[in-house]
Scaffold this motif. Structure first.
Motif, PDB file in Angstrom:
ATOM      1  N   ILE A  17      63.876  22.683  37.698  1.00  0.00           N
ATOM      2  CA  ILE A  17      65.308  22.485  37.527  1.00  0.00           C
ATOM      3  C   ILE A  17      65.540  20.977  37.424  1.00  0.00           C
ATOM      4  CG2 ILE A  17      67.595  22.803  38.547  1.00  0.00           C
ATOM      5  CD1 ILE A  17      66.339  25.120  40.211  1.00  0.00           C
ATOM      6  N   TYR A  32      62.492  20.323  42.313  1.00  0.00           N
ATOM      7  CA  TYR A  32      63.528  21.353  42.413  1.00  0.00           C
ATOM      8  C   TYR A  32      63.133  22.395  41.386  1.00  0.00           C
ATOM      9  CZ  TYR A  32      68.406  22.998  43.016  1.00  0.00           C
ATOM     10  OH  TYR A  32      69.532  23.716  43.299  1.00  0.00           O
ATOM     11  N   VAL A  34      62.590  26.859  40.180  1.00  0.00           N
ATOM     12  CA  VAL A  34      62.860  28.290  40.317  1.00  0.00           C
ATOM     13  C   VAL A  34      61.521  28.985  40.513  1.00  0.00           C
ATOM     14  CG1 VAL A  34      63.771  30.361  39.196  1.00  0.00           C
ATOM     15  CG2 VAL A  34      64.881  28.159  38.811  1.00  0.00           C
ATOM     16  N   LYS A  41      64.313  36.064  42.000  1.00  0.00           N
ATOM     17  CA  LYS A  41      64.241  34.633  41.735  1.00  0.00           C
ATOM     18  C   LYS A  41      65.012  33.870  42.804  1.00  0.00           C
ATOM     19  CE  LYS A  41      63.561  34.854  36.788  1.00  0.00           C
ATOM     20  NZ  LYS A  41      64.052  34.464  35.469  1.00  0.00           N
ATOM     21  N   ASN A  43      65.505  29.474  44.327  1.00  0.00           N
ATOM     22  CA  ASN A  43      65.254  28.060  44.095  1.00  0.00           C
ATOM     23  C   ASN A  43      64.522  27.461  45.286  1.00  0.00           C
ATOM     24  OD1 ASN A  43      66.798  28.504  41.815  1.00  0.00           O
ATOM     25  ND2 ASN A  43      68.648  27.671  42.718  1.00  0.00           N
ATOM     26  N   THR A  60      66.425  28.605  48.667  1.00  0.00           N
ATOM     27  CA  THR A  60      67.862  28.809  48.644  1.00  0.00           C
ATOM     28  C   THR A  60      68.273  29.739  47.506  1.00  0.00           C
ATOM     29  OG1 THR A  60      70.023  27.708  48.560  1.00  0.00           O
ATOM     30  CG2 THR A  60      68.272  26.745  47.226  1.00  0.00           C
ATOM     31  N   THR A  61      69.416  30.365  47.710  1.00  0.00           N
ATOM     32  CA  THR A  61      70.028  31.179  46.657  1.00  0.00           C
ATOM     33  C   THR A  61      71.288  30.494  46.139  1.00  0.00           C
ATOM     34  OG1 THR A  61      71.213  32.449  48.342  1.00  0.00           O
ATOM     35  CG2 THR A  61      69.121  33.368  47.534  1.00  0.00           C
ATOM     36  N   LEU A  62      71.505  29.245  46.570  1.00  0.00           N
ATOM     37  CA  LEU A  62      72.659  28.497  46.079  1.00  0.00           C
ATOM     38  C   LEU A  62      72.495  28.208  44.590  1.00  0.00           C
ATOM     39  CD1 LEU A  62      73.140  25.988  49.033  1.00  0.00           C
ATOM     40  CD2 LEU A  62      74.573  27.951  48.464  1.00  0.00           C
ATOM     41  N   PRO A  63      73.595  28.008  43.872  1.00  0.00           N
ATOM     42  CA  PRO A  63      73.506  27.746  42.428  1.00  0.00           C
ATOM     43  C   PRO A  63      72.709  26.483  42.110  1.00  0.00           C
ATOM     44  CG  PRO A  63      75.802  28.076  43.115  1.00  0.00           C
ATOM     45  CD  PRO A  63      74.969  28.033  44.355  1.00  0.00           C
ATOM     46  N   MET A  64      72.073  26.475  40.949  1.00  0.00           N
ATOM     47  CA  MET A  64      71.271  25.333  40.507  1.00  0.00           C
ATOM     48  C   MET A  64      72.108  24.076  40.326  1.00  0.00           C
ATOM     49  SD  MET A  64      68.832  26.772  37.553  1.00  0.00           S
ATOM     50  CE  MET A  64      68.382  28.483  37.543  1.00  0.00           C
ATOM     51  N   THR A  65      73.419  24.223  40.225  1.00  0.00           N
ATOM     52  CA  THR A  65      74.287  23.071  40.002  1.00  0.00           C
ATOM     53  C   THR A  65      74.444  22.211  41.247  1.00  0.00           C
ATOM     54  OG1 THR A  65      76.187  24.482  40.503  1.00  0.00           O
ATOM     55  CG2 THR A  65      75.604  24.207  38.174  1.00  0.00           C
ATOM     56  N   ILE A  66      74.036  22.711  42.407  1.00  0.00           N
ATOM     57  CA  ILE A  66      74.122  21.931  43.642  1.00  0.00           C
ATOM     58  C   ILE A  66      72.914  21.003  43.724  1.00  0.00           C
ATOM     59  CG2 ILE A  66      74.117  22.056  46.163  1.00  0.00           C
ATOM     60  CD1 ILE A  66      75.683  24.633  45.923  1.00  0.00           C
TER      61      ILE A  66
END
Length: 87
Positions: A17, A32, A34, A41, A43, A60-66
């Motif tokens: 990422i 970073y 996936v 899947k 991160n 984490t399952t937080l969005p890749m944008t973080i």
């Protein structure tokens, strides 16, 4: 969800990422990515603590944008709170 990735975890790297490694919040972040395990899947943030040199791997399952540095910071803040309650 943010947690430490267990050392015996078996997962396959899917893709890296992109993140801004020059941004101050990402200091210490080495990767970073996936990963996938059994069709799920998630991160992973590879973070090396600049003070101790110790490598931490956060799942984490937080969005890749973080930002990955934000994910590491959130984990350490949560861990500090959890340790306080233990005392």
């Amino acid at each position: 969800m943010i947690s430490m990735l267990k050392e015996n975890s078996i997962a396959t790297l899917v893709e890296s990422i992109p993140f801004d490694s020059r941004h101050e919040i990402n200091t210490g972040v080495e990767a970073y990515s996936v990963y996938e395990n059994k069709g799920i899947k998630f991160n992973v943030v590879d973070y090396r603590d600049p003070e101790t040199g110790k490598l931490h791997r956060f799942v984490t399952t937080l969005p890749m944008t973080i930002n990955p540095g934000t994910i590491a910071m959130l984990y350490f803040k949560r861990w500090t709170i959890e340790k306080t309650f233990n005392n």
